[in-house]
Design a protein around this motif. Structure first.
Motif, short mmCIF file in Angstrom:
data_model
loop_
_atom_site.label_atom_id
_atom_site.label_comp_id
_atom_site.label_asym_id
_atom_site.label_seq_id
_atom_site.Cartn_x
_atom_site.Cartn_y
_atom_site.Cartn_z
N PHE A 1 0.83 -1.21 -0.06
CA PHE A 1 -0.13 0.01 -0.19
C PHE A 1 0.80 1.12 0.02
O PHE A 1 1.86 1.26 0.64
CB PHE A 1 -0.86 0.03 1.24
N ASP A 2 0.40 2.29 -0.66
CA ASP A 2 1.05 3.50 -0.68
C ASP A 2 1.22 4.22 0.66
O ASP A 2 0.35 4.02 1.71
CB ASP A 2 0.93 4.46 -2.07
N ALA A 3 1.82 5.43 0.66
CA ALA A 3 1.92 6.14 1.86
C ALA A 3 0.43 6.60 2.43
O ALA A 3 0.15 6.45 3.59
CB ALA A 3 2.74 7.52 2.03
N LEU A 4 -0.58 7.09 1.50
CA LEU A 4 -1.67 7.39 1.82
C LEU A 4 -2.68 6.44 2.36
O LEU A 4 -3.36 6.59 3.33
CB LEU A 4 -2.41 8.20 0.65
N GLU A 5 -2.45 5.18 1.59
CA GLU A 5 -3.25 4.21 2.15
C GLU A 5 -2.92 3.51 3.46
O GLU A 5 -3.79 3.35 4.17
CB GLU A 5 -3.03 2.96 0.77
N ASN A 6 -1.61 3.73 3.72
CA ASN A 6 -1.39 3.37 4.91
C ASN A 6 -1.74 4.14 5.97
O ASN A 6 -2.02 3.83 7.23
CB ASN A 6 0.22 3.22 5.30
N VAL A 7 -1.95 5.29 5.68
CA VAL A 7 -2.59 6.22 6.91
C VAL A 7 -4.10 6.28 7.04
O VAL A 7 -4.74 6.24 7.90
CB VAL A 7 -2.12 7.88 6.61
N ILE A 8 -4.58 6.07 5.77
CA ILE A 8 -6.11 5.75 5.82
C ILE A 8 -6.71 4.74 6.30
O ILE A 8 -7.66 4.55 6.95
CB ILE A 8 -6.61 5.59 4.17
N MET A 9 -5.92 3.36 6.33
CA MET A 9 -6.25 2.19 6.72
C MET A 9 -6.50 2.28 8.17
O MET A 9 -7.72 1.45 8.51
CB MET A 9 -5.35 1.05 6.49
N PRO A 10 -6.05 2.58 9.18
CA PRO A 10 -6.46 2.44 10.41
C PRO A 10 -7.63 3.45 10.78
O PRO A 10 -8.35 2.81 11.76
CB PRO A 10 -5.00 2.98 11.26
N GLN A 11 -8.03 4.55 10.06
CA GLN A 11 -8.95 5.10 10.36
C GLN A 11 -10.29 4.28 9.82
O GLN A 11 -11.36 4.39 10.62
CB GLN A 11 -9.02 6.49 9.44
N ILE A 12 -10.11 3.77 8.65
CA ILE A 12 -11.43 2.99 8.16
C ILE A 12 -11.47 1.80 9.05
O ILE A 12 -12.88 1.51 9.60
CB ILE A 12 -10.94 2.25 6.68
N ILE A 13 -10.58 1.12 9.73
CA ILE A 13 -10.77 0.09 10.76
C ILE A 13 -11.48 0.70 12.07
O ILE A 13 -12.21 -0.05 12.69
CB ILE A 13 -9.60 -0.59 11.18
N GLY A 14 -11.20 2.02 12.19
CA GLY A 14 -11.74 2.67 13.37
C GLY A 14 -13.11 3.29 13.18
O GLY A 14 -13.47 3.62 14.30
N GLY A 15 -13.65 3.07 12.11
CA GLY A 15 -15.00 3.48 11.76
C GLY A 15 -15.32 4.70 10.82
O GLY A 15 -16.41 5.18 10.83
N ALA A 16 -14.07 5.27 10.44
CA ALA A 16 -14.17 6.56 9.86
C ALA A 16 -14.75 6.25 8.52
O ALA A 16 -14.33 5.19 7.78
CB ALA A 16 -12.95 7.56 9.72
#
Length: 240
Positions: free
Chosen positions: A103-118
């Protein structure tokens, strides 16, 4: 400074067993971290800094003592509850970035937020802001292998901050970088932590950087000492 306590460790002991011998790594450790306070954790290699961070981060259980995170007693909660507390209150940065390589840099930072419900748009906007603040706005679509060591670690910092934790726990976050890059990344980390109003406990061997934090505590012989309050000797020879 706000007087609210974000983390409190009360009489924490952690023992390990080697055959018939007991290795007492932490002995009656007490620590309080207030809201918006950044605390440096220093001490010799092998003194138990990582063990203390693991316990504070609810990744390890103390042999005895109590962990209070954001007012919640944590020592006896279930594994599921511990996972939820880590998700809601804690961010972690390690010496090695542990980014997802596909995953690229952006996706690496997006992923934990999606897991957290964002939702995706909110997560993407926040990720882009963090990467820009950390000087990576032109590297957001690069995968970890295409980034320098300092860039990888800054992505890891952005990921740790993505879910707006109450407390950031960092274990030698720049220890794997060259001195110049280490200083730059570390100072950026401190700036962003201060800007976002987080609390932080940061283990480091770099005493110059430790002095830039609000407070320093030292682990030695299993005991935690408030360095500045006790005028503990700060010569680097005592910590390596």
């Amino acid at each position: 400074m706000n007087n609210k306590t974000v983390l409190q460790l009360k009489n924490i002991c952690r023992n390990f067993y080697q055959g018939s011998e007991i290795l007492k790594v932490l002995q009656n450790v007490n620590l309080e971290i207030k809201q918006k306070e950044v605390v440096a954790l220093i001490g010799p290699s092998g003194s138990g800094k990582s063990t203390l961070l693991q316990i504070a981060g609810l990744l390890d259980h103390p042999s005895s003592g109590e962990i209070i995170l954001n007012g919640e007693m944590c020592s006896s909660v279930s594994d599921i509850e511990r996972t939820e507390l880590r998700r809601d209150y804690l961010g972690f940065v390690y010496q090695y970035h542990n980014l997802l390589p596909d995953f690229d840099a952006l996706e690496n930072v997006i992923m934990p937020q999606i897991i957290g419900g964002a939702n995706y748009k909110e997560a993407k906007d926040k990720a882009m802001w963090l990467l820009q603040r950390l000087g990576l706005n032109e590297r957001e679509h690069h995968r970890p292998a295409e980034l320098s060591g300092g860039e990888q670690q800054r992505v890891a910092i952005a990921r740790a901050l993505a879910n707006t934790p109450k407390l950031l726990l960092a274990d030698e976050p720049t220890g794997n970088l060259d001195p110049n890059t280490s200083d730059n990344v570390f100072l950026t980390l401190l700036e962003v932590v201060k800007e976002t109003g987080l609390s932080a406990l940061i283990a480091t061997h770099n005493l110059d950087l430790a002095h830039k934090m609000d407070r320093e505590v030292s682990l030695k012989g299993g005991h935690l000492i408030d360095v500045r309050a006790t005028k503990f000797i700060k010569s680097s020879e005592n910590f390596y």
